[in-house]
Design an enzyme around this catalytic site. Structure first.
Site, mmCIF file in Angstrom:
data_model
loop_
_atom_site.group_PDB
_atom_site.id
_atom_site.type_symbol
_atom_site.label_atom_id
_atom_site.label_comp_id
_atom_site.label_asym_id
_atom_site.label_seq_id
_atom_site.Cartn_x
_atom_site.Cartn_y
_atom_site.Cartn_z
ATOM 1 N N SER A 29 0.833 -1.199 0.000
ATOM 2 C CA SER A 29 0.000 0.000 0.000
ATOM 3 C C SER A 29 0.873 1.256 0.000
ATOM 4 O O SER A 29 1.722 1.410 -0.874
ATOM 5 C CB SER A 29 -0.933 -0.067 1.215
ATOM 6 O OG SER A 29 -2.014 0.807 1.093
ATOM 7 N N ASP A 68 -8.634 -4.182 -6.225
ATOM 8 C CA ASP A 68 -8.125 -3.636 -4.963
ATOM 9 C C ASP A 68 -8.953 -2.407 -4.593
ATOM 10 O O ASP A 68 -9.102 -1.487 -5.388
ATOM 11 C CB ASP A 68 -6.655 -3.242 -5.130
ATOM 12 C CG ASP A 68 -5.969 -2.916 -3.815
ATOM 13 O OD1 ASP A 68 -6.546 -2.142 -3.024
ATOM 14 O OD2 ASP A 68 -4.856 -3.410 -3.580
ATOM 15 N N HIS A 127 -7.093 -6.081 -0.731
ATOM 16 C CA HIS A 127 -6.016 -5.086 -0.785
ATOM 17 C C HIS A 127 -4.675 -5.779 -0.660
ATOM 18 O O HIS A 127 -4.385 -6.387 0.370
ATOM 19 C CB HIS A 127 -6.218 -4.082 0.349
ATOM 20 C CG HIS A 127 -5.261 -2.939 0.342
ATOM 21 N ND1 HIS A 127 -4.790 -2.354 -0.817
ATOM 22 C CD2 HIS A 127 -4.678 -2.255 1.365
ATOM 23 C CE1 HIS A 127 -3.968 -1.364 -0.510
ATOM 24 N NE2 HIS A 127 -3.879 -1.288 0.807
#
Length: 522
Positions: A237, A464, A492
């Site tokens: 991320s 995602d 994710h």
């Protein structure tokens, strides 16, 4: 969701049982598939650079870490690393002390070096995540690497940014972020100003020095102290932006970098928020499509469109009449929306969301409140970790504000709701905090090319919710040595989340330095 741009991973709950493991298909190969250099400990000066290039940073690159057994983390070692508050003007009087941790390689005879991990955020504790990664990543990797983490400056154990009391944070997270009139707009502005002012009052020294660039420089100090000539890294991320920034600053020291759930560094804060709105909408559609196949789906069984209408109706009811939760706190529309969004990060949480929505339909908001509390890292005692404070501090320093104030927010609502009918308005108004930040931004949107770096593996998931797949495509295209690996699935990030195909490709890259062919899809 009161955040300017929250990009995070689902922490230690990343291990997902029962995922469909799709087969790999390979796209066209390119020159990017060349093997990278070994990442292990290769000797030389501690920093991996000529000693005379260290200058006034020598004390940091040549310090010795005193490792000892971690409290409450069996099998792991902890230490404290000194870094300058301001790299332009290092001074022992203002040094920061960063918490670092590691788990030694299980097969010391075949040790490749140190693998640094970061879960994202910004504001997520890398040391907390390490407790998952050190034991939950494939053993082929953990047996060959010392698994390590740094809580970034301003985060968790590393001189955390503080902003509000727990009681103030309860009020802040419950504030209406879909204002219907001038009074509600004023209340939201007041809440954002109180948050920003609290950060300045409690953490003034840190706020000017928690940028991603500075955290990347901290990573290079750790790389040197670990004895590695090149950095080996898995960033998830926001951790992909941190890793890409490292490669931009130190391309000759960027070794095997895995950037999973990629952030696009070339877009503005407002574009990023709108991209996330689209991502959460796609994720909700996937949840709804699954939900309606269950006879007890709390959003009905007719269609995904009908499920969306029912969710909107729930939010509208909560906007005028919050639900009881069995505690002194009520479930507001803002908290309920955050609870739904929290469940979009990992499809293993979908059953929990179904149960929470079923409760809400019966007048009990406790399930959605619990999901929201998990998202905000609020514990059962009502205490908040500093995730949201560090998140705002880093984001507001890294990029110019997404919005200049309420008028700009109003002007953006139509575009956001077109991207995301269910979450768009919420995400617009949640993007306003940086407009009131006390410290001007030091970063700007820009392409990261990292010319001269070894092959860098970028991993993107097609559905995602938090980091849209298009961002992975963009980052892989920007990087001179970028290689794109795609996971056709939900949730994710992708590595160490249940796909044998993804794990095999990433493992080979980490162990041998050979990335998959650019365009490989699992």
């Amino acid at each position: 969701m009161h955040t300017p741009r929250l990009l995070r991973t689902s922490g230690t709950v990343l291990a997902v049982a029962g995922l469909l493991l799709s087969a790999c298909t390979t796209g066209g190969s390119t020159h990017r598939a060349a093997a990278s250099s070994p990442a292990g400990s290769l000797g030389g000066p501690p920093s991996g650079v000529a000693a005379d290039a260290l200058g006034n940073l020598r004390p940091y690159y040549e310090q010795r870490l005193s490792w000892g057994e971690c409290k409450d983390m069996p099998g792991m070692q902890c230490a404290t690393m000194r870094v300058p508050l301001d790299y332009a003007h290092p001074s022992a009087a203002t040094d920061l002390k960063l918490a670092v941790a590691r788990k030694r390689a299980e097969d010391s005879g075949k040790r490749l070096g140190t693998l640094l991990v970061n879960p994202g955020g910004p504001g997520g504790s890398a040391i907390d995540y390490l407790q998952y990664a050190a034991f939950g990543y494939p053993s082929a990797v953990t047996s060959r690497y010392d698994m390590a983490a740094i809580d970034p400056r301003g985060v968790a154990r590393s001189e955390p940014v503080e902003c509000l009391s727990d009681r103030q944070m309860d009020a802040f997270t419950a504030t209406d972020v879909t204002p219907d009139d001038g009074a509600e707009v004023n209340a939201l502005v007041a809440a954002d100003k109180e948050f920003a002012g609290g950060c300045e009052q409690r953490s003034a020294k840190l706020l000017r020095h928690v940028s991603t660039v500075e955290s990347a420089r901290d990573m290079d100090v750790f790389r040197a102290l670990a004895g590695d000539r090149k950095l080996t890294y898995v960033g998830k991320s926001y951790g992909t932006f941190l890793g890409a920034t490292y490669a931009e600053l130190f391309p000759d020291k960027a070794g095997r970098l895995v950037l999973d759930g990629a952030v696009d560094p070339s877009i503005s804060a407002l574009e990023a928020s709108r991209g996330q709105a689209s991502g959460f909408e796609i994720a909700f559609d996937a949840f709804a499509a699954d939900c309606i196949t269950h006879r007890d789906c709390p959003l009905g069984t007719k269609s995904t469109e009908d499920a969306g209408h029912r969710l909107d109706a729930l939010f509208e009811r909560l906007d005028s009449k919050p639900l009881s939760t069995g505690s002194a706190r009520k479930l507001t529309e803002a908290l309920a929306t955050t609870g739904v969004i929290a469940a979009m990060y990992d499809e293993s949480t979908w059953p929990t969301l179904r149960a929470a929505l079923t409760k809400a339909n019966k007048g009990d908001g406790s399930g959605l409140l619990a999901l929201s509390d998990t998202y905000y890292e609020r514990d059962s005692r009502g205490h908040y970790d500093n995730l949201m404070y560090a998140n705002a501090a880093v984001n507001c320093l890294d990029l110019p504000p997404a919005l200049s104030g309420p008028q700009a927010a109003e002007q953006s609502v139509a575009a956001f709701t077109e991207e995301s009918p269910h979450f768009g308005k919420n995400l617009v108004w949640s993007s306003m905090i940086c407009a009131y930040w006390a410290v001007p931004p030091t970063g700007r949107p820009h392409r990261i090319e990292a010319a001269g770096a070894d092959p860098i593996l970028v991993v993107g998931t097609t559905r995602d919710p938090a980091t849209p797949y298009e961002w992975a495509e963009s980052l892989a295209g920007q990087l001179d040595s970028g290689v794109l690996l795609t996971y056709d699935g939900d949730g994710h990030t992708a590595y160490a989340r249940g796909s044998d195909c993804i794990d095999s490709a990433v493992n080979r890259y980490l162990l041998e330095g050979t990335p998959p062919a650019d365009g490989t899809t699992c």
